[in-house]
Design a protein around this motif. Structure first.
Motif, PDB file in Angstrom:
ATOM      1  N   ASP A 191       0.806  -1.229   0.000  1.00 11.20           N
ATOM      2  CA  ASP A 191       0.000   0.000   0.000  1.00 11.20           C
ATOM      3  C   ASP A 191       0.837   1.276   0.000  1.00 11.20           C
ATOM      4  O   ASP A 191       0.595   2.199  -0.783  1.00 11.20           O
ATOM      5  N   SER A 192       1.817   1.345   0.880  1.00 11.29           N
ATOM      6  CA  SER A 192       2.633   2.563   0.993  1.00 11.29           C
ATOM      7  C   SER A 192       3.394   2.842  -0.303  1.00 11.29           C
ATOM      8  O   SER A 192       3.498   3.991  -0.747  1.00 11.29           O
ATOM      9  N   THR A 195       0.858   3.996  -3.260  1.00  5.03           N
ATOM     10  CA  THR A 195       0.459   5.410  -3.167  1.00  5.03           C
ATOM     11  C   THR A 195       1.561   6.325  -3.682  1.00  5.03           C
ATOM     12  O   THR A 195       1.313   7.279  -4.427  1.00  5.03           O
ATOM     13  N   LYS A 196       2.777   6.029  -3.279  1.00  4.99           N
ATOM     14  CA  LYS A 196       3.931   6.840  -3.673  1.00  4.99           C
ATOM     15  C   LYS A 196       4.164   6.791  -5.183  1.00  4.99           C
ATOM     16  O   LYS A 196       4.349   7.819  -5.844  1.00  4.99           O
ATOM     17  N   LYS A 198       2.010   5.804  -7.565  1.00  2.00           N
ATOM     18  CA  LYS A 198       0.846   6.295  -8.321  1.00  2.00           C
ATOM     19  C   LYS A 198       0.934   7.796  -8.497  1.00  2.00           C
ATOM     20  O   LYS A 198       0.631   8.332  -9.573  1.00  2.00           O
ATOM     21  N   LYS A 199       1.372   8.497  -7.464  1.00  2.00           N
ATOM     22  CA  LYS A 199       1.502   9.961  -7.535  1.00  2.00           C
ATOM     23  C   LYS A 199       2.566  10.345  -8.560  1.00  2.00           C
ATOM     24  O   LYS A 199       2.391  11.299  -9.328  1.00  2.00           O
TER      25      LYS A 199
END
Length: 211
Positions: A191-192, A195-196, A198-199
């Motif tokens: 997950d962490s 998110t990183k 994807k941005k």
């Protein structure tokens, strides 16, 4: 028709790949995994070019099926009662007065970072994210890892590269997954990290002129 990376999906949509050799079926399933690195890896380019040659003869059969003449529906005869209803004149509905609002043209959203050619790091990150929550094969995982290793060997991606640490995290996760998987597995990006990454990917776009 000559197949290319750009026209492949559209040109082959009517082909029944079950009738093709098994190697062609596998290459077709994993086309997206290979296509991103067509111009980056000599082995991938050669493999896809050979795949195109195998598939091209089957395009003729799919084109014949798509151009087959369609049967024209038989027109039903109208009865006298149906004819009489057609002759009845309808009063025109009163027109509504008022000015119509014209919608303002939408402006294309620009990405914070626009480039003429997508960097290799972004291609790798994007392909890695596309694995998320999908069933992947050992071949797909090893291919992406191979691209990263080759880029490191050829100094295409260096330790000083902008996203070197992210690429290293991806590489480590690919190795771990490959060792634990048995032929295939459902791939899950932590997950962490998701998110990183994807941005980062969302911030990149190809300049409108090039696109």
């Amino acid at each position: 028709m000559k197949l290319t990376i750009k026209n492949y999906k559209k040109a082959t949509k009517n082909i029944d790949f079950k009738k093709l050799p098994e190697a062609a079926q596998e290459a077709h399933k994993e086309f997206d995994s290979f296509a991103d690195f067509y111009n980056e890896d000599k082995d991938i380019k050669e493999m896809l070019d050979n795949h195109f040659k195998i598939v091209e003869p089957y395009l003729k059969d799919s084109e014949k099926k798509s151009h087959a003449p369609k049967k024209t529906p038989v027109k039903k005869k109208t009865t006298s009662s149906q004819k009489s209803t057609k002759n009845v004149t309808k009063k025109p509905a009163p027109k509504r007065t008022g000015t119509k609002k014209t919608a303002a043209p939408k402006k294309a959203q620009r990405k914070p970072i626009e480039v003429d050619l997508m960097p290799l790091e972004i291609k790798i990150i994007r392909r890695y994210l596309n694995f998320h929550n999908k069933k992947v094969t050992e071949r797909q995982v090893s291919l992406l890892y191979k691209v990263i290793q080759k880029a490191a060997t050829e100094k295409t991606i260096r330790k000083t590269s902008k996203y070197a640490s992210e690429i290293k995290s991806i590489s480590n996760d690919l190795i771990k997954t490959y060792k634990e998987m048995n032929g295939t597995c459902k791939f899950e990006v932590p997950d962490s990290l998701y998110t990183k990454l994807k941005k980062i990917v969302d911030d990149y776009g190809v300049t409108p002129a090039v696109a």
